[in-house]
Design an enzyme around this catalytic site. Structure first.
Site, PDB file in Angstrom:
ATOM      1  CE  LYS A  20      -3.776  40.900  37.829  1.00  0.00           C
ATOM      2  NZ  LYS A  20      -5.160  41.246  38.167  1.00  0.00           N
ATOM      3  CB  THR A  28      -0.481  29.441  31.872  1.00  0.00           C
ATOM      4  OG1 THR A  28      -1.420  30.143  31.056  1.00  0.00           O
ATOM      5  CG2 THR A  28       0.302  28.460  31.026  1.00  0.00           C
ATOM      6  CB  ALA A  31      -2.742  24.044  33.370  1.00  0.00           C
ATOM      7  CD  GLN A  32      -3.466  20.018  39.561  1.00  0.00           C
ATOM      8  OE1 GLN A  32      -4.313  19.138  39.453  1.00  0.00           O
ATOM      9  NE2 GLN A  32      -3.159  20.582  40.707  1.00  0.00           N
ATOM     10  N   GLY A  33      -3.667  18.906  34.334  1.00  0.00           N
ATOM     11  CA  GLY A  33      -4.002  17.782  33.454  1.00  0.00           C
ATOM     12  C   GLY A  33      -3.204  17.758  32.169  1.00  0.00           C
ATOM     13  CD  GLU A 100      -7.562  15.824  31.652  1.00  0.00           C
ATOM     14  OE1 GLU A 100      -6.800  16.093  32.573  1.00  0.00           O
ATOM     15  OE2 GLU A 100      -7.981  16.686  30.849  1.00  0.00           O
ATOM     16  CG  ASP A 207      -7.463  43.084  36.026  1.00  0.00           C
ATOM     17  OD1 ASP A 207      -8.374  42.965  36.867  1.00  0.00           O
ATOM     18  OD2 ASP A 207      -6.260  43.104  36.326  1.00  0.00           O
ATOM     19  CG  HIS A 228     -12.001  21.273  40.587  1.00  0.00           C
ATOM     20  ND1 HIS A 228     -12.031  20.379  41.624  1.00  0.00           N
ATOM     21  CD2 HIS A 228     -11.294  20.695  39.602  1.00  0.00           C
ATOM     22  CE1 HIS A 228     -11.353  19.300  41.272  1.00  0.00           C
ATOM     23  NE2 HIS A 228     -10.903  19.458  40.043  1.00  0.00           N
ATOM     24  NE  ARG A 276     -13.915  18.974  36.687  1.00  0.00           N
ATOM     25  CZ  ARG A 276     -12.874  19.603  36.171  1.00  0.00           C
ATOM     26  NH1 ARG A 276     -13.009  20.782  35.610  1.00  0.00           N
ATOM     27  NH2 ARG A 276     -11.682  19.073  36.182  1.00  0.00           N
ATOM     28  CG  HIS A 337     -11.385  24.918  37.700  1.00  0.00           C
ATOM     29  ND1 HIS A 337     -10.150  24.956  38.303  1.00  0.00           N
ATOM     30  CD2 HIS A 337     -11.299  23.999  36.705  1.00  0.00           C
ATOM     31  CE1 HIS A 337      -9.343  24.094  37.696  1.00  0.00           C
ATOM     32  NE2 HIS A 337     -10.007  23.515  36.717  1.00  0.00           N
ATOM     33  NE  ARG A 372     -11.997  24.162  31.339  1.00  0.00           N
ATOM     34  CZ  ARG A 372     -10.872  23.782  31.965  1.00  0.00           C
ATOM     35  NH1 ARG A 372      -9.704  23.878  31.349  1.00  0.00           N
ATOM     36  NH2 ARG A 372     -10.904  23.327  33.191  1.00  0.00           N
ATOM     37  CG  LEU A 378      -3.472  25.116  28.961  1.00  0.00           C
ATOM     38  CD1 LEU A 378      -2.722  23.967  29.614  1.00  0.00           C
ATOM     39  CD2 LEU A 378      -2.771  26.428  29.270  1.00  0.00           C
TER      40      LEU A 378
HETATM   41  C1  LIG Z   1      -5.712  24.708  38.882  1.00  0.00           C
HETATM   42  C2  LIG Z   1      -5.961  24.811  37.393  1.00  0.00           C
HETATM   43  C3  LIG Z   1      -5.820  23.704  36.593  1.00  0.00           C
HETATM   44  C4  LIG Z   1      -6.054  23.786  35.209  1.00  0.00           C
HETATM   45  N1  LIG Z   1      -5.811  22.701  34.414  1.00  0.00           N
HETATM   46  C5  LIG Z   1      -5.912  22.835  33.060  1.00  0.00           C
HETATM   47  C6  LIG Z   1      -5.543  21.752  32.202  1.00  0.00           C
HETATM   48  O1  LIG Z   1      -5.120  20.701  32.648  1.00  0.00           O
HETATM   49  N2  LIG Z   1      -5.671  21.942  30.851  1.00  0.00           N
HETATM   50  C7  LIG Z   1      -6.138  23.109  30.300  1.00  0.00           C
HETATM   51  O2  LIG Z   1      -6.245  23.202  29.068  1.00  0.00           O
HETATM   52  N3  LIG Z   1      -6.476  24.143  31.105  1.00  0.00           N
HETATM   53  C8  LIG Z   1      -6.358  24.041  32.459  1.00  0.00           C
HETATM   54  N4  LIG Z   1      -6.678  25.105  33.248  1.00  0.00           N
HETATM   55  C9  LIG Z   1      -7.116  26.344  32.615  1.00  0.00           C
HETATM   56  C10 LIG Z   1      -5.913  27.061  31.977  1.00  0.00           C
HETATM   57  O3  LIG Z   1      -4.807  26.940  32.822  1.00  0.00           O
HETATM   58  C11 LIG Z   1      -6.204  28.521  31.743  1.00  0.00           C
HETATM   59  O4  LIG Z   1      -7.422  28.682  31.085  1.00  0.00           O
HETATM   60  C12 LIG Z   1      -5.104  29.159  30.880  1.00  0.00           C
HETATM   61  O5  LIG Z   1      -3.872  28.910  31.469  1.00  0.00           O
HETATM   62  C13 LIG Z   1      -5.338  30.638  30.747  1.00  0.00           C
HETATM   63  O6  LIG Z   1      -4.227  31.192  30.102  1.00  0.00           O
HETATM   64  P1  LIG Z   1      -4.202  32.745  29.807  1.00  0.00           P
HETATM   65  O7  LIG Z   1      -2.937  33.039  29.105  1.00  0.00           O
HETATM   66  O8  LIG Z   1      -5.462  33.169  29.186  1.00  0.00           O
HETATM   67  O9  LIG Z   1      -4.204  33.430  31.268  1.00  0.00           O
HETATM   68  P2  LIG Z   1      -3.105  33.370  32.405  1.00  0.00           P
HETATM   69  O10 LIG Z   1      -2.172  32.243  32.224  1.00  0.00           O
HETATM   70  O11 LIG Z   1      -3.820  33.479  33.701  1.00  0.00           O
HETATM   71  O12 LIG Z   1      -2.282  34.714  32.175  1.00  0.00           O
HETATM   72  C14 LIG Z   1      -2.884  35.963  32.361  1.00  0.00           C
HETATM   73  C15 LIG Z   1      -1.808  37.006  32.542  1.00  0.00           C
HETATM   74  O13 LIG Z   1      -2.382  38.307  32.452  1.00  0.00           O
HETATM   75  C16 LIG Z   1      -1.811  39.125  33.452  1.00  0.00           C
HETATM   76  N5  LIG Z   1      -2.775  40.197  33.761  1.00  0.00           N
HETATM   77  C17 LIG Z   1      -4.061  40.066  34.150  1.00  0.00           C
HETATM   78  N6  LIG Z   1      -4.603  41.288  34.326  1.00  0.00           N
HETATM   79  C18 LIG Z   1      -3.646  42.201  34.033  1.00  0.00           C
HETATM   80  C19 LIG Z   1      -3.594  43.628  34.018  1.00  0.00           C
HETATM   81  N7  LIG Z   1      -4.638  44.389  34.373  1.00  0.00           N
HETATM   82  N8  LIG Z   1      -2.443  44.223  33.651  1.00  0.00           N
HETATM   83  C20 LIG Z   1      -1.359  43.489  33.304  1.00  0.00           C
HETATM   84  N9  LIG Z   1      -1.350  42.136  33.311  1.00  0.00           N
HETATM   85  C21 LIG Z   1      -2.481  41.515  33.665  1.00  0.00           C
HETATM   86  C22 LIG Z   1      -1.583  38.184  34.621  1.00  0.00           C
HETATM   87  O14 LIG Z   1      -0.647  38.732  35.500  1.00  0.00           O
HETATM   88  C23 LIG Z   1      -1.107  36.936  33.895  1.00  0.00           C
HETATM   89  O15 LIG Z   1       0.267  36.995  33.683  1.00  0.00           O
HETATM   90  C24 LIG Z   1      -6.471  25.018  34.637  1.00  0.00           C
HETATM   91  C25 LIG Z   1      -6.609  26.141  35.446  1.00  0.00           C
HETATM   92  C26 LIG Z   1      -6.354  26.053  36.806  1.00  0.00           C
HETATM   93  C27 LIG Z   1      -6.506  27.294  37.641  1.00  0.00           C
END
Ligand SMILES: Cc1cc2nc3c(=O)[nH]c(=O)nc-3n(C[C@H](O)[C@H](O)[C@H](O)COP(=O)(O)OP(=O)(O)OC[C@H]3O[C@@H](n4cnc5c(N)ncnc54)[C@H](O)[C@@H]3O)c2cc1C
Length: 517
Positions: A20, A28, A31-33, A100, A207, A228, A276, A337, A372, A378
C-alpha cells in the site's frame, strides 16, 4: 517477501506483490534487536529455545508451532544469507550472537542495531531482480474476494469459504481493480496504528486481519497486544514513535514522574529494570493516576561522555528536539508494539479460508501464546513462509482462476468532500483504544470502548457506502474492525494472562485451578 521468493523459483506462475505504500515502509524495516535462532550448538539447543518461548507465552503457546519455528529456524537463516542478508559475524566467521530478555542463551542474530532494515534491503534487492515477481507499490488491498461476491450468502459457519483474489485500489485511476489469483497470501503486518502512540509505522492499521474477519475467516488471540514501555514522547511523532531502548534502563536510567519523584519502588524490587510488562503497567498506572501524558527517564546522574558513547542515536535524536539527555529528563511513555494474535493459521500458514494463507505479524500461528519472546517474530514469518510455500506449490495446480467474479461496484458513490469525517474518527479510535483497551483493562473501560467503537462503526459503514473507496476510509474501517476485535477478545478473557491484564480478574486461570485443587 520471503514467500514470494520461495514460490517464484518454482516457475509455476507469476507472483504479484500488492503493497500500500513503498515496500520499505513496513514494521520489518524498524526491527532493531534481531532474529532468534539456535546456531551455536556448543552451548545452545532447540529444547532451550522451545522452553524460553513457552515461558514467555505464559504456557499457552501452541507447542507444535513452537517446535516448528525453533527447529526450522537455522535453515531459514541460511536461506536469508543466501538471498544477500548480512548478519554480523565474529573474526572466526561465526555469527555474533546477542542475548535478549527471556532468552536463556546468546542466540540473537543481528546486523548492528538495524537488523530489520538490513533484512528489508536484502530481500527487496532479491525481489526486484526476480523475473517472476511483479511489485505493485502504492496499491491498496481493499477486500479479499470470496463466493460472497458471487451472491452466495457466507456466514462464520459456511464450511468452504474460498478466496479467489482481492479487490485493489489503483493509485493512478483511483478505481478498484479485480486481481484474480490461484493462491492469495495475507501479510499486511501489525496493528500498532490503532493506538495513539506506537513504535510501528503508519501502515500498521491491521488491514489484513480486518479483511479476513469481514470475509468470515477465523482470527484468534487478539487481546494479546505487546506494549513497549518506553518510546520518546514528542508531539507529532506517534506513528512511529522513537524507541528508547531498554538498554538505557540497564545502563542505570531511572524512571521518574516529571516532578522528579521515582516510582518503580512501588511496583517491583528490580525497580526500573523490572520486566517489560511490569514497567509498562507501572508507567501506565502512574500516568492515569496523575493525569499525565508521559513520565521521564533520567540518566543525568551518569557520566555525560559515557551516555553519549553508549547511546549516540538517542542522544542526537533528543538533542534535535531540544533535550540534552545528559542534563535533562527524557520524556517517555509506553506504546503499542506488537500484535501476538491475528488470522488463525495451521502449521502450513493456511487460514480457515481455502486458498488463503496468512504470514507474519497479521497471522496467529500460536507461537507467541500470551506474549512474544523477543526476536521471535521475524523468524516466525520466514519459517511459515517456507511451509506455506511448500503447501501452496503442492496444491496450486488444483486451482483455476475464477473468472465469474464481478467488477467492484461503486455506482452511485461520490468523492468524499469532507475529509474531517475520517481524520477525526481515526483520532477517536486511537483515544478509545489507548485509554480503555491499553495496558491495563477493566470491564468498565472495555464496555465503554465497545460502545464508542460501535458508534464509529455505524457512522463509518454508512459513509463507506456513500463515498468512493479511498485508502483513508478503508484504513479507518479496518482500524475500527481491529479495535473491536481486540476489545471483544479482551472482554472474553476473564483472567490476567500473558499481556492481557485486567483489574477485574486479577487471578491467572492457572492460579485459580491451583487454588481449587
Ligand atoms: C520498532 C520495532 C522493533 C522490532 N524489533 C524486532 C526484533 O528485533 N526482532 C523481531 O523478530 N521482531 C521485531 N519487531 C517485530 C517485527 O519487525 C514485525 O513483527 C515484522 O517485521 C512483521 O513483518 P510483516 O512482514 O508481517 O509485516 P510488515 O513488515 O509490516 O509488512 C507489511 C506490509 O503490508 C503492507 N500492507 C498492509 N496493509 C496493506 C493493504 N491493505 N494493501 C496493501 N499492502 C498492505 C504494508 O505496506 C507493508 O509493506 C519489531 C517491530 C518494531 C515496530
Amino acid at each position: 517477501m520471503s514467500y514470494a521468493l520461495k514460490v517464484a523459483r518454482a516457475h509455476k506462475g507469476k507472483v504479484c506483490i500488492i503493497c500500500k505504500t513503498s515496500l520499505d515502509e513496513a514494521n520489518t524495516s524498524f526491527a532493531q534487536g534481531g532474529v532468534a535462532s539456535v546456531t551455536n550448538l556448543k552451548v545452545d539447543n532447540f529444547e532451550k529455545h522451545i522452553e524460553d518461548t513457552m515461558i514467555a507465552g505464559d504456557q499457552i503457546s501452541d507447542p507444535a508451532a513452537v517446535e516448528q519455528v525453533v527447529r526450522m529456524a537455522p535453515d531459514q537463516i541460511n536461506e536469508m544469507v543466501h538471498w544477500g542478508v548480512n548478519f554480523d559475524r565474529q573474526s572466526n566467521g561465526e555469527f555474533d550472537l546477542h542475548r535478549e530478555g527471556g532468552h536463556s542463551e546468546f542466540r540473537i542474530l543481528h546486523h548492528a542495531d538495524d537488523t530489520g532494515a538490513e533484512i528489508q534491503r536484502g530481500m527487496m534487492e532479491a525481489l526486484r531482480s526476480h523475473p517472476n515477481i511483479e511489485i505493485k507499490e502504492h496499491h491498496f488491498a481493499v477486500e479479499i474476494i470470496t463466493q460472497h461476491h458471487l451472491g452466495v450468502e457466507v456466514t462464520r459457519r459456511t464450511p468452504d469459504i474460498e478466496c479467489f483474489g482481492a479487490y485493489v485500489l489503483n493509485p493512478d485511476t483511483q478505481k478498484v481493480d479485480t486481481y484474480l489469483s490461484k493462491v492469495t497470501v495475507m501479510c499486511t503486518g501489525g496493528v500498532g496504528a490503532v493506538y495513539q502512540t506506537t513504535s510501528n509505522p503508519v501502515i500498521a492499521t491491521g488491514d489484513g486481519i480486518a479483511m479476513v474477519y469481514r470475509a468470515k475467516g477465523t482470527v484468534a488471540d487478539m487481546e494479546f497486544v505487546q506494549f513497549h514501555p518506553t518510546v520518546l514522547h514528542h508531539a507529532g511523532e506517534t506513528h512511529p514513535a522513537f524507541l528508547i531502548t531498554e538498554a538505557m534502563r540497564g545502563y542505570g536510567g531511572i524512571l521518574r514522574l516529571p516532578n522528579g519523584k521515582s516510582f518503580m519502588e512501588k511496583y517491583d524490587e528490580r525497580l526500573s529494570l523490572a520486566p517489560r510488562d511490569i514497567v509498562a503497567r507501572a508507567i501506565d498506572k502512574e500516568m492515569k493516576k496523575h493525569g499525565l501524558d508521559h513520565v521521564c527517564l533520567d540518566v543525568t546522574h551518569k557520566d555525560p561522555a559515557e551516555t553519549k558513547r553508549h547511546f549516540p542515536n538517542i542522544y542526537h535524536k533528543c538533542l534535535m528536539i531540544g533535550i540534552d539527555i545528559t542534563k535533562e529528563y527524557i520524556p517517555v511513555r509506553p506504546a503499542a508494539h506488537y500484535m501476538c494474535g491475528g488470522i488463525k493459521v495451521d502449521l502450513n500458514g493456511c487460514s480457515s479460508i481455502k486458498r488463503l494463507y496468512a504470514l507474519g505479524e497479521c497471522s496467529c500461528t500460536g507461537l507467541h501464546g500470551g506474549n512474544r519472546l523477543a526476536s521471535n517474530s521475524l523468524i516466525e514469518a520466514i519459517v511459515y513462509a517456507e511451509t506455506a510455500a511448500r503447501h501452496s506449490l503442492e496444491h496450486v495446480d488444483e486451482y483455476t482462476y475464477n473468472t465469474r467474479i464481478p467488477k467492484w461496484n461503486d455506482e452511485g458513490t461520490l468523492t468524499n468532500e469532507e475529509h474531517v469525517l475520517i481524520t477525526q474518527s481515526v483520532k477517536e479510535v486511537g483515544e478509545i483504544m489507548s485509554n480503555y483497551v491499553g495496558i491495563v483493562r477493566s470491564d468498565l473501560r472495555l464496555k465503554r470502548a465497545w460502545d464508542r467503537l460501535d458508534l464509529l462503526y455505524e457512522e463509518t459503514e454508512a459513509l463507506f457506502k456513500r463515498v468512493k473507496a479511498s485508502k483513508d476510509i478503508c484504513e479507518l474501517r479496518n482500524m475500527i474492525n481491529v479495535g473491536y476485535l481486540i476489545t471483544r477478545w479482551a472482554i472474553e478473557r476473564k483472567e490476567c494472562r500473558g499481556l492481557h491484564y485486567t483489574t477485574d480478574y486479577p487471578l491467572h486461570a492457572y492460579d485459580k485451578s491451583n487454588r481449587s485443587e
